[in-house]
Design an enzyme around this catalytic site. Structure first.
Site, PDB file in Angstrom:
ATOM      1  N   VAL A  17       1.177  10.718 -26.846  1.00 49.69           N
ATOM      2  CA  VAL A  17       2.516  10.164 -26.588  1.00 49.69           C
ATOM      3  C   VAL A  17       3.469  11.236 -26.072  1.00 49.69           C
ATOM      4  O   VAL A  17       4.368  10.942 -25.275  1.00 49.69           O
ATOM      5  CB  VAL A  17       3.083   9.455 -27.843  1.00 49.69           C
ATOM      6  CG1 VAL A  17       3.470  10.456 -28.922  1.00 49.69           C
ATOM      7  CG2 VAL A  17       4.252   8.557 -27.465  1.00 49.69           C
ATOM      8  N   ASP A  60       3.586   4.543 -33.884  1.00 49.19           N
ATOM      9  CA  ASP A  60       3.033   4.649 -35.229  1.00 49.19           C
ATOM     10  C   ASP A  60       2.022   5.783 -35.303  1.00 49.19           C
ATOM     11  O   ASP A  60       1.365   6.110 -34.315  1.00 49.19           O
ATOM     12  CB  ASP A  60       2.313   3.347 -35.613  1.00 49.19           C
ATOM     13  CG  ASP A  60       1.048   3.164 -34.788  1.00 49.19           C
ATOM     14  OD1 ASP A  60       1.161   2.747 -33.616  1.00 49.19           O
ATOM     15  OD2 ASP A  60      -0.060   3.492 -35.288  1.00 49.19           O
ATOM     16  N   GLY A  92      -2.022   3.567 -30.322  1.00 50.14           N
ATOM     17  CA  GLY A  92      -0.779   3.607 -31.077  1.00 50.14           C
ATOM     18  C   GLY A  92       0.084   4.774 -30.613  1.00 50.14           C
ATOM     19  O   GLY A  92      -0.003   5.180 -29.448  1.00 50.14           O
ATOM     20  N   GLU A  93       0.921   5.308 -31.510  1.00 48.55           N
ATOM     21  CA  GLU A  93       1.860   6.409 -31.220  1.00 48.55           C
ATOM     22  C   GLU A  93       3.004   5.966 -30.307  1.00 48.55           C
ATOM     23  O   GLU A  93       3.870   6.756 -29.960  1.00 48.55           O
ATOM     24  CB  GLU A  93       1.161   7.604 -30.536  1.00 48.55           C
ATOM     25  CG  GLU A  93       0.001   8.204 -31.279  1.00 48.55           C
ATOM     26  CD  GLU A  93      -0.620   9.386 -30.535  1.00 48.55           C
ATOM     27  OE1 GLU A  93      -0.128   9.751 -29.449  1.00 48.55           O
ATOM     28  OE2 GLU A  93      -1.596   9.955 -31.068  1.00 48.55           O
ATOM     29  N   GLY A  94       2.978   4.730 -29.823  1.00 46.34           N
ATOM     30  CA  GLY A  94       3.904   4.295 -28.785  1.00 46.34           C
ATOM     31  C   GLY A  94       3.322   4.489 -27.395  1.00 46.34           C
ATOM     32  O   GLY A  94       4.006   4.241 -26.396  1.00 46.34           O
TER      33      GLY A  94
END
Lengths: 336, 336
Positions: A86, A161, A303-305
């Site tokens: 990210v 996340d 995830g992580e955005g």
């Protein structure tokens, strides 16, 4: 979102040097952004901000992930060093990244743990994720984070996340609020094998039995089956709408928080656009439930955005088209 | 593309701080780019270049478009002034735009018409689009343009189209080479009404009857049913592969040229990625025929290269991830 700005944006798209509608969803995105900003043409997002909510989950002890829980804290350090996916994607898209420790089962730097609620949320197949006080603290922290970021100049928000095991509570929340069966919501997460998948099924089944009893109260549901990270995300997403700030949603974990946030603050979803469709099966249920069509379908599941940030250039383009394209009149181009 | 670089890229993705495969198609894109560049990690495209091929089509006189042919020349001026959609999108994506007049039925500046073959291609329902000499000149011009751009430093190429009526010959080419029926390839183009749609059906039917007789020779097919703009694009796309330069394909018109280019230079498609899926129905046939999965599905149908340019940030991201992300070892993150 502002109806007049939306109408102005639709009318502007008719005057730009292209057949009206020929930029498809890029036009719709510009109209949505105009509505969120209550201005036409919309400004390209100038300070998009990613907030990564990190937290561990007791359920990880049940062997539902391919990675050990210690990875959560290690990845927090990786975010801070700029080495995670990210970070790289955000830099490419002109966004900045902040990571907050909501419930990491490790020590993190003080500025990261300012809103920390506990070390690891509860093991949701047999116990609540959080106490009453903790869930209130987590939701309040998420709201406060949205306020901080908007007050600090962020004009577009992305939640991300990080947390080993976090697709398990996410799957439970989605199943609880959409009425889906466990097998319909359980994916491979970080890439689990068949045996871990079966353990995840059992965990989701047991947690879902508990979650279904409290499905009418979103905060109690978060306390029962989420975790401090997901509860904070729900508060963050709800507060973004209060602050009239557009949000690009990421995949399953953020999506699960979004489904709960929409229960907490009905209509909040008007301020959200879906960045992508995750490879996690439960995420498609999220998108259907929120009636959002994703911008990207890249089979991402990190995830992580990361999926939301990958879609960010499309928003910038959607806004710039509305600001910088010539009109038929200006360019001396004949209409139809 | 280079197999060793592809293997190196796959192996590198295993070492970066994310579950292998969790960035989905973004990982595949990085692997493809590594193969094209024969280096791992791949460089982010530093000089992506859009070449818009403009040309008029005699078939426009049959009422197959919502706009008059004079718009083609007016839009060339708009490209030069920077006011068209592709100009804005390219600037947002870090690409530059060049427009070439291959067959515009209007006067254009000298530097734009250097490769011009004629004013307006033939009316393909009853006559050939081009003469033998013209089609050779157009394909050669397209190849020369690819050479010029690569010699000038372009490390990624995008072809765009501009020409009132150009989805009609494109639909004919796609139907001829995929065996599809006219109604399966005819879309709304710039946004035609039902009556124009029926005129377009008749035009495609008649042109297709002529095209099917020459389907075994791609250059004769271009002469019969394409136009100088599309013939030049086919040469451009084939030559990009010769020059080992990656290409992001746009929608239907470029796609039709790509299908012919793959006939001219089998294997060229390994150097292409599909930027998007156009709303034009024939474009889905193109993607299936070339076995390419589009990056974006945004219901765009403008042409100009707009769909390809919109996908360009994903390529940049795919490359940057491979260059800038930490490895598990570097970051001290535990593997599975």
């Amino acid at each position: 979102p502002d109806d007049q700005a939306r109408r102005d944006a639709l009318a502007r798209h008719e005057r730009l040097t292209k057949p009206a509608g020929s930029l498809g969803r890029l036009e719709e995105l510009g109209v949505w952004l105009a509505g969120c900003q209550a201005t036409c043409p919309p400004r390209p997002p100038s300070r998009p901000r990613v907030v990564v909510f990190a937290g561990d989950h007791g359920i990880a002890r049940k062997g539902v992930s391919a990675y050990p829980s210690e990875v959560t804290g290690q990845m927090v350090a990786n975010f801070l060093a700029g080495g995670a996916a990210v970070n790289v994607l955000a830099q490419a898209a002109g966004a900045t990244v902040r990571v907050v420790d909501m419930a990491v089962d490790a020590d993190t730097p003080e500025f990261v743990r300012a809103h920390k609620v506990r070390r690891g949320s509860g093991c949701i197949d047999t116990e609540n994720a959080l106490t009453d006080a903790e869930v209130r603290a987590a939701v309040t922290a998420g709201r406060a984070l949205a306020d901080e970021e908007v007050d600090g100049g962020a004009d577009l928000l992305i939640a991300g996340d990080m947390g080993i095991g976090n697709t398990t509570p996410s799957a439970v929340l989605v199943a609880a609020l959409t009425g889906a069966e466990p097998v319909a919501v359980i994916g491979r997460g970080t890439g689990i094998d068949d045996e871990a998948w079966m353990r995840k099924c059992v965990a989701v089944r047991d947690a879902l039995r508990r979650a279904r009893q409290v499905v009418d109260d979103p905060v109690v549901l978060l306390r029962t089956a989420a975790g401090a990270d997901i509860a904070a995300m729900a508060g963050f997403l709800a507060q973004a709408a209060v602050r009239r700030t557009p949000v690009v949603l990421d995949g399953l974990v953020v999506g699960a928080a979004a489904v709960v946030a929409e229960e907490m603050a009905p209509g909040a979803r008007d301020w959200w656009v879906a960045g992508h469709r995750s490879a996690e099966p439960a995420h498609t249920l999220v998108l259907e439930h929120l009636d959002l069509r994703p911008l990207l379908e890249m089979d991402m599941r990190l995830g992580e955005g990361s999926g939301a940030v990958s879609a960010l250039p499309l928003l910038t383009m959607a806004a710039r088209v509305m600001n910088e394209m010539a009109t038929f009149d200006d360019a001396g181009v004949s209409g139809r």
